[in-house]
Design a protein around this motif. Structure first.
Motif, mmCIF file in Angstrom:
data_model
loop_
_atom_site.group_PDB
_atom_site.id
_atom_site.type_symbol
_atom_site.label_atom_id
_atom_site.label_comp_id
_atom_site.label_asym_id
_atom_site.label_seq_id
_atom_site.Cartn_x
_atom_site.Cartn_y
_atom_site.Cartn_z
ATOM 1 N N THR A 1 9.092 25.746 62.772
ATOM 2 C CA THR A 1 9.471 27.155 62.813
ATOM 3 C C THR A 1 9.383 27.684 64.246
ATOM 4 O O THR A 1 8.692 27.113 65.095
ATOM 5 N N PRO A 2 10.092 28.786 64.558
ATOM 6 C CA PRO A 2 10.050 29.330 65.917
ATOM 7 C C PRO A 2 8.648 29.652 66.415
ATOM 8 O O PRO A 2 8.276 29.288 67.537
ATOM 9 N N SER A 3 7.843 30.330 65.608
ATOM 10 C CA SER A 3 6.500 30.712 66.061
ATOM 11 C C SER A 3 5.632 29.491 66.299
ATOM 12 O O SER A 3 4.854 29.436 67.265
ATOM 13 N N ALA A 4 5.767 28.476 65.447
ATOM 14 C CA ALA A 4 4.967 27.268 65.616
ATOM 15 C C ALA A 4 5.357 26.527 66.886
ATOM 16 O O ALA A 4 4.502 25.966 67.583
ATOM 17 N N ALA A 5 6.651 26.528 67.221
ATOM 18 C CA ALA A 5 7.108 25.863 68.437
ATOM 19 C C ALA A 5 6.533 26.537 69.673
ATOM 20 O O ALA A 5 6.056 25.868 70.600
ATOM 21 N N VAL A 6 6.567 27.866 69.704
ATOM 22 C CA VAL A 6 6.016 28.588 70.850
ATOM 23 C C VAL A 6 4.510 28.365 70.945
ATOM 24 O O VAL A 6 3.964 28.135 72.035
ATOM 25 N N SER A 7 3.830 28.415 69.809
ATOM 26 C CA SER A 7 2.383 28.192 69.806
ATOM 27 C C SER A 7 2.020 26.813 70.335
ATOM 28 O O SER A 7 0.974 26.624 70.957
ATOM 29 N N ALA A 8 2.904 25.840 70.100
ATOM 30 C CA ALA A 8 2.636 24.468 70.539
ATOM 31 C C ALA A 8 2.920 24.258 72.015
ATOM 32 O O ALA A 8 2.559 23.208 72.564
ATOM 33 N N GLY A 9 3.568 25.217 72.663
ATOM 34 C CA GLY A 9 3.803 25.086 74.095
ATOM 35 C C GLY A 9 5.246 24.965 74.515
ATOM 36 O O GLY A 9 5.536 24.725 75.690
ATOM 37 N N ALA A 10 6.189 25.144 73.592
ATOM 38 C CA ALA A 10 7.603 25.103 73.958
ATOM 39 C C ALA A 10 7.953 26.300 74.832
ATOM 40 O O ALA A 10 7.521 27.421 74.568
ATOM 41 N N SER A 11 8.736 26.058 75.869
ATOM 42 C CA SER A 11 9.177 27.153 76.736
ATOM 43 C C SER A 11 10.537 27.692 76.325
ATOM 44 O O SER A 11 10.843 28.867 76.530
ATOM 45 N N HIS A 12 11.373 26.831 75.743
ATOM 46 C CA HIS A 12 12.724 27.202 75.327
ATOM 47 C C HIS A 12 12.993 26.626 73.942
ATOM 48 O O HIS A 12 12.747 25.433 73.716
ATOM 49 N N LEU A 13 13.521 27.447 73.044
ATOM 50 C CA LEU A 13 13.858 27.010 71.695
ATOM 51 C C LEU A 13 15.374 27.039 71.526
ATOM 52 O O LEU A 13 16.002 28.063 71.800
ATOM 53 N N VAL A 14 15.945 25.911 71.123
ATOM 54 C CA VAL A 14 17.383 25.830 70.895
ATOM 55 C C VAL A 14 17.658 26.012 69.404
ATOM 56 O O VAL A 14 17.163 25.249 68.576
ATOM 57 N N VAL A 15 18.432 27.017 69.077
ATOM 58 C CA VAL A 15 18.774 27.313 67.679
ATOM 59 C C VAL A 15 20.282 27.468 67.589
ATOM 60 O O VAL A 15 20.878 28.267 68.324
ATOM 61 N N ALA A 16 20.893 26.719 66.688
ATOM 62 C CA ALA A 16 22.346 26.810 66.520
ATOM 63 C C ALA A 16 22.688 27.296 65.123
ATOM 64 O O ALA A 16 22.923 28.484 64.911
ATOM 65 N N ARG A 17 22.717 26.390 64.138
ATOM 66 C CA ARG A 17 23.222 26.734 62.807
ATOM 67 C C ARG A 17 22.549 27.949 62.162
ATOM 68 O O ARG A 17 23.246 28.768 61.544
ATOM 69 N N PRO A 18 21.228 28.115 62.246
ATOM 70 C CA PRO A 18 20.632 29.293 61.605
ATOM 71 C C PRO A 18 21.143 30.621 62.167
ATOM 72 O O PRO A 18 21.007 31.659 61.504
ATOM 73 N N ILE A 19 21.742 30.592 63.357
ATOM 74 C CA ILE A 19 22.305 31.816 63.937
ATOM 75 C C ILE A 19 23.817 31.840 63.804
ATOM 76 O O ILE A 19 24.392 32.788 63.263
ATOM 77 N N ILE A 20 24.501 30.799 64.268
ATOM 78 C CA ILE A 20 25.965 30.860 64.323
ATOM 79 C C ILE A 20 26.613 30.767 62.946
ATOM 80 O O ILE A 20 27.763 31.188 62.775
ATOM 81 N N LYS A 21 25.889 30.232 61.965
ATOM 82 C CA LYS A 21 26.424 30.162 60.606
ATOM 83 C C LYS A 21 25.922 31.296 59.723
ATOM 84 O O LYS A 21 26.281 31.386 58.543
ATOM 85 N N ALA A 22 25.107 32.182 60.276
ATOM 86 C CA ALA A 22 24.559 33.301 59.500
ATOM 87 C C ALA A 22 25.639 34.355 59.242
ATOM 88 O O ALA A 22 26.570 34.521 60.041
ATOM 89 N N GLU A 23 25.508 35.067 58.149
ATOM 90 C CA GLU A 23 26.445 36.153 57.848
ATOM 91 C C GLU A 23 26.385 37.217 58.930
ATOM 92 O O GLU A 23 27.401 37.814 59.298
ATOM 93 N N ASP A 24 25.175 37.447 59.454
ATOM 94 C CA ASP A 24 24.981 38.409 60.544
ATOM 95 C C ASP A 24 24.232 37.698 61.663
ATOM 96 O O ASP A 24 22.996 37.686 61.680
ATOM 97 N N PRO A 25 24.942 37.065 62.605
ATOM 98 C CA PRO A 25 24.276 36.314 63.673
ATOM 99 C C PRO A 25 23.310 37.159 64.501
ATOM 100 O O PRO A 25 22.248 36.675 64.908
ATOM 101 N N HIS A 26 23.670 38.425 64.736
ATOM 102 C CA HIS A 26 22.809 39.299 65.529
ATOM 103 C C HIS A 26 21.469 39.512 64.834
ATOM 104 O O HIS A 26 20.401 39.416 65.462
#
Length: 232
Positions: A190-215
């Protein structure tokens, strides 16, 4: 910091990608352009246009070739003003890429183990190490090569951060909001878990670009990322 969201424009055409960028508006500043759009949808030209508009562009091309070819290819991408470019995390390849990016603002990222790959897949490919062990080895090699960062599953982000220190980027694909479909990804976080683990950048594609409301989807992911702020 809460990390940076990179939206993956994994789409067929420039028109589709531009429509997503328009819908996301000022809420997203970083975009990834990979094989699908780069080769089939005028992605190089789109990337240059986004850069000219003040956006940060990450060309996910995973370069691997003889040293001279990698060095010259990276130098060509650096000329576009791109922010990030991926190469395979092999020592010679990363060293050549570092030379190609010298003097530019381009951050070279070494790809360790794909998030669609698990231990069984690595064994089938002839590797004697498990995913975590191979990621650790390549993270150390990326650090020693002096490149800008690495790409790894967020499941290995904490381990990677310990290896590379605080200065290098740790870019994590395979991000899925809680309850969403993992698709073809095998090592998702999950996004929060990735940041907590030390990720500086999160790449997200399908959960946003395929969403009914990407914004709205992007806003939700950014809110989740903020909840995982890593203090140190």
């Amino acid at each position: 910091m809460a990390g940076t969201l990179i939206v993956g424009l994994d789409l067929d055409t420039r028109r589709e990608a531009e429509a997503i960028v328009e819908r996301l508006g000022e809420g997203v500043d970083h975009y990834k352009i990979g094989y699908q759009l780069f080769y089939g949808g005028d992605g190089l030209a789109l990337g240059k246009a986004l850069i000219a508009a003040g956006k940060k562009v990450f060309f996910d091309l995973k370069l691997l070739d003889i040293d001279n070819t990698v060095e010259k290819g990276v130098a060509a991408i650096a000329e576009t003003g791109a922010a990030m470019l991926t190469v395979h995390a092999y020592p010679k390849t990363m060293a050549a890429a570092r030379r190609g990016a010298a003097g530019s603002a381009l951050s070279v990222l070494g790809v360790t183990v794909l998030t669609s790959t698990d231990d069984g897949d690595l064994a089938d490919a002839g590797y004697a190490r498990d995913a975590a062990g191979l990621v650790a080895q390549r993270a150390g090699q990326a650090r020693d090569a002096g490149i800008g960062g690495i790409v790894a599953s967020a499941r290995e982000a904490e381990m990677v951060r310990e290896i590379v220190g605080q200065e290098m980027f740790v870019v994590t694909p395979g991000i899925r909001p809680a309850g969403s479909d993992a698709g073809d990804q095998k090592r998702v976080v999950t996004p929060s878990a990735a940041v907590s683990a030390g990720a500086s950048h999160l790449v997200v594609a399908r959960p946003i670009i395929k969403a009914e409301d990407p914004h709205a989807a992007a806003r939700s992911i950014l809110a989740d990322m903020a909840g995982g702020v890593r203090l140190a």
